[in-house]
Design an enzyme around this catalytic site. Structure first.
Site, mmCIF file in Angstrom:
data_model
loop_
_atom_site.group_PDB
_atom_site.id
_atom_site.type_symbol
_atom_site.label_atom_id
_atom_site.label_comp_id
_atom_site.label_asym_id
_atom_site.label_seq_id
_atom_site.Cartn_x
_atom_site.Cartn_y
_atom_site.Cartn_z
ATOM 1 N N ASP A 113 0.760 -1.223 0.149
ATOM 2 C CA ASP A 113 0.062 -0.014 0.089
ATOM 3 C C ASP A 113 1.009 1.355 -0.120
ATOM 4 O O ASP A 113 0.382 2.362 -0.534
ATOM 5 C CB ASP A 113 -0.677 0.010 1.313
ATOM 6 C CG ASP A 113 -1.745 -1.293 1.330
ATOM 7 O OD1 ASP A 113 -1.924 -1.866 0.281
ATOM 8 O OD2 ASP A 113 -2.787 -0.911 2.032
ATOM 9 N N HIS A 254 -7.635 0.020 -3.916
ATOM 10 C CA HIS A 254 -6.694 -0.823 -4.576
ATOM 11 C C HIS A 254 -7.206 -1.797 -5.608
ATOM 12 O O HIS A 254 -8.121 -2.474 -5.346
ATOM 13 C CB HIS A 254 -5.922 -1.642 -3.200
ATOM 14 C CG HIS A 254 -5.460 -0.648 -1.978
ATOM 15 N ND1 HIS A 254 -5.318 -1.024 -0.824
ATOM 16 C CD2 HIS A 254 -5.077 0.692 -1.985
ATOM 17 C CE1 HIS A 254 -4.927 -0.049 0.011
ATOM 18 N NE2 HIS A 254 -4.750 1.291 -0.685
ATOM 19 N N ARG A 274 -16.275 -6.766 -11.136
ATOM 20 C CA ARG A 274 -15.840 -5.454 -11.222
ATOM 21 C C ARG A 274 -14.924 -5.432 -12.780
ATOM 22 O O ARG A 274 -13.737 -5.386 -12.690
ATOM 23 C CB ARG A 274 -14.645 -5.217 -10.128
ATOM 24 C CG ARG A 274 -15.125 -5.266 -8.640
ATOM 25 C CD ARG A 274 -13.939 -5.212 -7.582
ATOM 26 N NE ARG A 274 -14.428 -5.306 -6.454
ATOM 27 C CZ ARG A 274 -13.506 -5.730 -5.310
ATOM 28 N NH1 ARG A 274 -12.239 -5.567 -5.473
ATOM 29 N NH2 ARG A 274 -14.112 -5.825 -4.307
ATOM 30 N N SER A 310 -12.505 -7.533 0.927
ATOM 31 C CA SER A 310 -13.798 -8.295 0.431
ATOM 32 C C SER A 310 -13.249 -9.724 0.540
ATOM 33 O O SER A 310 -11.957 -10.137 0.479
ATOM 34 C CB SER A 310 -14.190 -7.658 -0.878
ATOM 35 O OG SER A 310 -13.248 -8.035 -1.864
ATOM 36 N N CYS A 362 -0.863 -7.758 -1.127
ATOM 37 C CA CYS A 362 -0.662 -6.564 -0.150
ATOM 38 C C CYS A 362 0.526 -6.914 0.936
ATOM 39 O O CYS A 362 0.933 -5.779 1.187
ATOM 40 C CB CYS A 362 -2.103 -6.808 0.713
ATOM 41 S SG CYS A 362 -3.624 -6.649 -0.284
HETATM 42 N N1 NVA Z 1 -10.760 -3.146 -1.787
HETATM 43 C C1 NVA Z 1 -10.283 -4.257 -1.935
HETATM 44 C C2 NVA Z 1 -8.799 -4.924 -1.449
HETATM 45 C C3 NVA Z 1 -7.884 -4.840 -2.294
HETATM 46 C C4 NVA Z 1 -6.641 -5.728 -1.637
HETATM 47 C C5 NVA Z 1 -11.377 -5.590 -1.610
HETATM 48 O O1 NVA Z 1 -11.559 -5.272 -0.509
HETATM 49 O O2 NVA Z 1 -11.648 -6.367 -2.420
#
Ligand code: NVA
Length: 380
Positions: A113, A254, A274, A310, A362
């Site tokens: 990050d 991210h 997505r 998620s 990550c």
């Molecule tokens: N915002 C993203 C996490 C990316 C590592 C998600 O929660 O899917």
């Protein structure tokens, strides 16, 4: 010149060339930060994180996450990869600047990050967009200082620290108690995010590196000025492309649980909730990049307790070389898909560490990958 374990060199042009040297985060002293605008907007309304602001995570969960991160580091070392670890600062310390105050900080599990390694020989500290993460780079400074001493070509760069006043966020809209997922999806589709265009903001995990091209997600943690800052920062022979993935993600934060390049041209795994919109696919399709839907996650919910991400951390994989990929051990569908796509799968147990800041991509940051600058998009 070939990489040698005895010599430090900072260089990584992309997400897939053979990984030789990497940082793996630690769960040490990880805190649930206090309420603040960016964080409040991120936490889903049905999440167990709501109303749980503040405080150090329970020691037994820290110990378990560290056990998994240590094992992952050992697995990588056993494959001949050099692994460095951050030195945790005291995240219970409040942060006060002339512009804001927050009662505690976050942690150092997800170096991805904060640190963006681009080409030879730069590592760039991102601005970050949460107040509780303003000083997160300090966890990595001992390592960056060491690289600076050991690699005479290493350029240690830091993007301008943002002020993060209230003008950086969109109150009251995103700060109301109950927005509802439908409204959030509508806003995300309109590119109305929690962060404003007050000043450049970006998190390094919104950026994917494809040789001379950077692909950057515009969302909650990276604004258009942040992307423009990256464009002006890198030499003109780099190209910076802005992407969005509406309408499926109510919390666009991210890019690495959404769009995962596996090997040059080219294969990319894309989150089926997505999908990259038609109008943004051209540059990939014209250059031989196939975009395939990722397999479904093996879980219906993120692991408790208090996970920010998620279930799509299933596709937050770490590519070790164009034929080998680390996949979380319980993500059996993702592993099966990788196998079908011709990748050798290395299973890594990490799920109990997800709550500390994410998955396998990550919790790592590249220091060195083989390969040099290439143009993977000659037909633009
Ligand atoms: N915002 C993203 C996490 C990316 C590592 C998600 O929660 O899917």
């Amino acid at each position: 010149m070939a990489w040698s374990p005895d010599k430090t060199e900072v260089k990584s042009w992309n997400e897939w060339d053979t990984l030789r040297h990497v940082i793996v985060g630690r769960a040490d002293d990880c805190h649930i930060p206090p309420e603040e605008p960016a964080l409040d907007a991120k936490v889903p309304e049905d999440s167990d994180m709501r109303g749980q602001w503040g405080g150090r995570r329970p020691q037994e969960t820290i110990d378990r996450a560290n056990e998994l991160l240590d094992n992952f580091a050992a697995q990588l070392r056993a494959r001949g990869i050099r692994v460095d670890r951050p030195v945790s600062i005291d995240h219970s310390q409040p942060v006060t600047t002339p512009d804001f105050h927050t009662d505690s900080q976050f942690g150092c599990m997800p170096p991805r990050d904060v640190l963006l390694t681009v080409g030879g020989h730069e590592m760039l500290e991102a601005t970050m967009s949460y107040r509780c993460r303003w000083f997160e780079y300090l966890n990595y400074r001992p390592l960056l200082q060491k690289y600076w001493e050991e690699d005479p070509r290493f350029r240690h760069e830091a993007a301008p620290k943002p002020r993060l006043t209230d003008a950086d966020y969109h109150p009251p809209d995103y700060l109301s108690e109950k927005i509802g997922v439908e409204k959030r999806l509508e806003w995300a589709a309109e590119k109305f995010f929690v962060t404003t265009e007050e000043e450049p903001l970006f998190d390094a995990a919104d950026v994917l590196r494809f040789g001379r091209d950077l692909v950057v997600q515009h969302g909650f943690t990276t604004n258009l000025k942040g992307i423009e800052w990256l464009r002006r920062h890198f030499p003109p022979d780099h190209r910076v492309h802005t992407v969005n993935f509406p309408p499926g993600d109510p919390y666009p934060i991210h890019i690495d649980a959404t769009f995962t390049p596996l090997r040059p041209p080219g294969l990319i795994v894309n989150n089926p909730q997505r999908r990259l919109p038609e109008e943004q696919r051209g540059m990939f399709e014209k250059n031989g990049w196939e975009i395939v839907d990722a397999a479904q996650p093996a879980h219906n919910t993120p692991p408790p307790p208090l996970c920010y991400s998620s279930t799509w951390l299933s596709m937050n994989v770490l590519v070790l070389d164009p034929k080998t990929v680390c996949v979380e051990k319980s993500e059996v569908y993702q592993a099966e898909q990788m196998d079908k796509l011709g990748m050798e799968v290395v299973e890594v147990e990490l799920r109990d560490a997800y709550a500390f800041g994410g998955g396998l991509h990550c919790c790592t940051a590249d220091v060195y990958r083989d390969g040099d600058c290439e143009d993977y998009f000659p037909n633009l």
